[in-house]
Design a protein around this motif. Structure first.
Motif, PDB file in Angstrom:
ATOM      1  N   ALA A  40      40.377  49.733  46.324  1.00  0.00           N
ATOM      2  CA  ALA A  40      39.726  51.042  46.358  1.00  0.00           C
ATOM      3  C   ALA A  40      38.237  50.802  46.524  1.00  0.00           C
ATOM      4  CB  ALA A  40      40.000  51.799  45.061  1.00  0.00           C
ATOM      5  N   TYR A  41      37.591  51.700  47.261  1.00  0.00           N
ATOM      6  CA  TYR A  41      36.149  51.581  47.421  1.00  0.00           C
ATOM      7  C   TYR A  41      35.541  52.964  47.600  1.00  0.00           C
ATOM      8  CZ  TYR A  41      37.174  52.064  52.401  1.00  0.00           C
ATOM      9  OH  TYR A  41      37.629  52.516  53.613  1.00  0.00           O
ATOM     10  N   GLY A  42      34.279  53.073  47.281  1.00  0.00           N
ATOM     11  CA  GLY A  42      33.569  54.335  47.423  1.00  0.00           C
ATOM     12  C   GLY A  42      32.289  54.286  46.617  1.00  0.00           C
ATOM     13  N   MET A  43      31.806  55.457  46.287  1.00  0.00           N
ATOM     14  CA  MET A  43      30.579  55.581  45.514  1.00  0.00           C
ATOM     15  C   MET A  43      30.939  56.027  44.099  1.00  0.00           C
ATOM     16  SD  MET A  43      28.407  54.694  47.790  1.00  0.00           S
ATOM     17  CE  MET A  43      26.833  55.102  47.064  1.00  0.00           C
ATOM     18  N   GLN A  44      30.196  55.514  43.131  1.00  0.00           N
ATOM     19  CA  GLN A  44      30.463  55.815  41.731  1.00  0.00           C
ATOM     20  C   GLN A  44      29.140  56.114  41.032  1.00  0.00           C
ATOM     21  OE1 GLN A  44      31.475  52.485  39.081  1.00  0.00           O
ATOM     22  NE2 GLN A  44      33.167  53.722  38.334  1.00  0.00           N
ATOM     23  N   LYS A  45      29.176  57.130  40.168  1.00  0.00           N
ATOM     24  CA  LYS A  45      27.987  57.456  39.381  1.00  0.00           C
ATOM     25  C   LYS A  45      28.425  57.740  37.953  1.00  0.00           C
ATOM     26  CE  LYS A  45      23.814  60.231  39.494  1.00  0.00           C
ATOM     27  NZ  LYS A  45      23.070  61.260  40.210  1.00  0.00           N
ATOM     28  N   ILE A  46      27.848  57.016  37.030  1.00  0.00           N
ATOM     29  CA  ILE A  46      28.126  57.216  35.614  1.00  0.00           C
ATOM     30  C   ILE A  46      26.895  57.890  35.029  1.00  0.00           C
ATOM     31  CG2 ILE A  46      28.613  56.097  33.414  1.00  0.00           C
ATOM     32  CD1 ILE A  46      29.928  53.835  35.085  1.00  0.00           C
ATOM     33  N   THR A  47      27.085  59.079  34.463  1.00  0.00           N
ATOM     34  CA  THR A  47      25.955  59.844  33.943  1.00  0.00           C
ATOM     35  C   THR A  47      26.119  60.122  32.460  1.00  0.00           C
ATOM     36  OG1 THR A  47      27.027  61.908  34.602  1.00  0.00           O
ATOM     37  CG2 THR A  47      25.460  60.966  36.145  1.00  0.00           C
ATOM     38  N   CYS A  80      39.765  45.721  43.369  1.00  0.00           N
ATOM     39  CA  CYS A  80      40.967  45.132  43.954  1.00  0.00           C
ATOM     40  C   CYS A  80      42.014  44.962  42.865  1.00  0.00           C
ATOM     41  CB  CYS A  80      40.645  43.780  44.584  1.00  0.00           C
ATOM     42  SG  CYS A  80      39.378  43.886  45.861  1.00  0.00           S
ATOM     43  N   PHE A  81      43.263  45.219  43.233  1.00  0.00           N
ATOM     44  CA  PHE A  81      44.362  45.174  42.278  1.00  0.00           C
ATOM     45  C   PHE A  81      45.490  44.309  42.828  1.00  0.00           C
ATOM     46  CE2 PHE A  81      42.174  49.207  42.059  1.00  0.00           C
ATOM     47  CZ  PHE A  81      41.919  49.358  40.706  1.00  0.00           C
ATOM     48  N   GLU A  82      46.253  43.740  41.890  1.00  0.00           N
ATOM     49  CA  GLU A  82      47.430  42.970  42.262  1.00  0.00           C
ATOM     50  C   GLU A  82      48.561  43.370  41.321  1.00  0.00           C
ATOM     51  OE1 GLU A  82      48.827  38.315  42.914  1.00  0.00           O
ATOM     52  OE2 GLU A  82      46.874  38.741  42.021  1.00  0.00           O
ATOM     53  N   LYS A  83      49.748  43.531  41.879  1.00  0.00           N
ATOM     54  CA  LYS A  83      50.909  43.845  41.051  1.00  0.00           C
ATOM     55  C   LYS A  83      51.461  42.532  40.519  1.00  0.00           C
ATOM     56  CE  LYS A  83      53.875  47.394  41.703  1.00  0.00           C
ATOM     57  NZ  LYS A  83      54.961  48.149  42.368  1.00  0.00           N
ATOM     58  N   ASP A 119      54.036  40.937  37.618  1.00  0.00           N
ATOM     59  CA  ASP A 119      55.149  41.243  36.708  1.00  0.00           C
ATOM     60  C   ASP A 119      55.407  42.744  36.626  1.00  0.00           C
ATOM     61  OD1 ASP A 119      55.507  38.520  36.125  1.00  0.00           O
ATOM     62  OD2 ASP A 119      54.031  38.595  34.493  1.00  0.00           O
ATOM     63  N   GLY A 120      55.323  43.423  37.776  1.00  0.00           N
ATOM     64  CA  GLY A 120      55.634  44.843  37.843  1.00  0.00           C
ATOM     65  C   GLY A 120      54.512  45.785  37.422  1.00  0.00           C
ATOM     66  N   GLN A 121      53.363  45.243  37.036  1.00  0.00           N
ATOM     67  CA  GLN A 121      52.242  46.088  36.602  1.00  0.00           C
ATOM     68  C   GLN A 121      51.016  45.830  37.462  1.00  0.00           C
ATOM     69  OE1 GLN A 121      51.442  45.493  32.458  1.00  0.00           O
ATOM     70  NE2 GLN A 121      53.249  46.616  31.802  1.00  0.00           N
ATOM     71  N   TRP A 122      50.309  46.912  37.805  1.00  0.00           N
ATOM     72  CA  TRP A 122      49.071  46.768  38.567  1.00  0.00           C
ATOM     73  C   TRP A 122      47.967  46.283  37.641  1.00  0.00           C
ATOM     74  CZ3 TRP A 122      48.913  46.645  43.617  1.00  0.00           C
ATOM     75  CH2 TRP A 122      49.923  47.277  44.340  1.00  0.00           C
ATOM     76  N   LYS A 123      47.306  45.206  38.050  1.00  0.00           N
ATOM     77  CA  LYS A 123      46.209  44.609  37.266  1.00  0.00           C
ATOM     78  C   LYS A 123      44.959  44.581  38.131  1.00  0.00           C
ATOM     79  CE  LYS A 123      48.892  42.999  33.860  1.00  0.00           C
ATOM     80  NZ  LYS A 123      48.702  43.120  32.452  1.00  0.00           N
ATOM     81  N   SER A 124      43.842  44.874  37.516  1.00  0.00           N
ATOM     82  CA  SER A 124      42.559  44.742  38.209  1.00  0.00           C
ATOM     83  C   SER A 124      42.236  43.258  38.328  1.00  0.00           C
ATOM     84  CB  SER A 124      41.467  45.464  37.415  1.00  0.00           C
ATOM     85  OG  SER A 124      40.216  45.253  38.010  1.00  0.00           O
ATOM     86  N   VAL A 125      42.023  42.783  39.548  1.00  0.00           N
ATOM     87  CA  VAL A 125      41.736  41.361  39.747  1.00  0.00           C
ATOM     88  C   VAL A 125      40.333  41.124  40.294  1.00  0.00           C
ATOM     89  CG1 VAL A 125      44.151  40.668  39.985  1.00  0.00           C
ATOM     90  CG2 VAL A 125      42.867  41.342  42.030  1.00  0.00           C
ATOM     91  N   HIS A 126      39.683  42.188  40.735  1.00  0.00           N
ATOM     92  CA  HIS A 126      38.311  42.039  41.226  1.00  0.00           C
ATOM     93  C   HIS A 126      37.634  43.405  41.215  1.00  0.00           C
ATOM     94  CE1 HIS A 126      34.933  40.538  43.594  1.00  0.00           C
ATOM     95  NE2 HIS A 126      35.004  41.658  44.285  1.00  0.00           N
ATOM     96  N   GLU A 127      36.377  43.413  40.790  1.00  0.00           N
ATOM     97  CA  GLU A 127      35.580  44.633  40.809  1.00  0.00           C
ATOM     98  C   GLU A 127      34.163  44.262  41.209  1.00  0.00           C
ATOM     99  OE1 GLU A 127      33.770  47.794  37.638  1.00  0.00           O
ATOM    100  OE2 GLU A 127      35.833  47.160  37.314  1.00  0.00           O
ATOM    101  N   HIS A 128      33.564  45.097  42.022  1.00  0.00           N
ATOM    102  CA  HIS A 128      32.186  44.833  42.448  1.00  0.00           C
ATOM    103  C   HIS A 128      31.425  46.149  42.503  1.00  0.00           C
ATOM    104  CE1 HIS A 128      28.887  42.894  44.610  1.00  0.00           C
ATOM    105  NE2 HIS A 128      28.822  44.027  45.299  1.00  0.00           N
ATOM    106  N   CYS A 129      30.272  46.192  41.850  1.00  0.00           N
ATOM    107  CA  CYS A 129      29.360  47.326  41.922  1.00  0.00           C
ATOM    108  C   CYS A 129      28.003  46.794  42.356  1.00  0.00           C
ATOM    109  CB  CYS A 129      29.205  48.010  40.572  1.00  0.00           C
ATOM    110  SG  CYS A 129      30.666  48.901  40.045  1.00  0.00           S
TER     111      CYS A 129
END
Length: 113
Positions: A54-61, A80-83, A85-95
């Motif tokens: 997933a990608y886009g713009m994010q704002k935390i206020t 970025c996510f990877e499934k 053992d049947g569960q989606w896990k976050s494997v990479h995040e970049h801001c």
């Protein structure tokens, strides 16, 4: 369950473990308001098989904290996510925020078209 983090906050700019990730954010908490709101714009998601991103713009206020500087800028975000053992896990995040290459200073994204 290993964590490798290259974060916007630093130093350090490279963390390798859940414990170092936790300590890094615990150090931020005293500077954050009690209530935050997260907004997204232009969010795109793609998935195929066992991977997705997933990608886009994010704002935390800050909510109910007008004196807080949290949320002065939109951030560019990729996750970025990877499934596993049947569960989606976050494997990479970049801001990130853009940088003026002439001055080396961060450029705040205050408005989106």
């Amino acid at each position: 369950d290993n964590v490798v983090l290259y974060d916007l906050k630093g130093p350090p700019y490279h963390l390798v473990s859940k414990e170092s990730y936790k300590k890094n954010w615990e150090a931020c908490m005293p500077y954050l308001p009690d209530k935050l709101e997260c907004k997204h714009k232009d969010l795109k998601v793609a998935a195929s098989g066992n991977v997705a991103f997933a990608y886009g713009m994010q704002k935390i206020t800050a909510v109910d904290s007008p004196e807080s500087r949290v949320g002065e800028s939109w951030l560019r975000m990729t996750m970025c996510f990877e499934k596993i053992d049947g569960q989606w896990k976050s494997v990479h995040e970049h801001c990130s925020q853009p940088v003026d290459i002439m001055t080396g200073k961060v450029v705040n994204i205050t408005e989106l078209s």
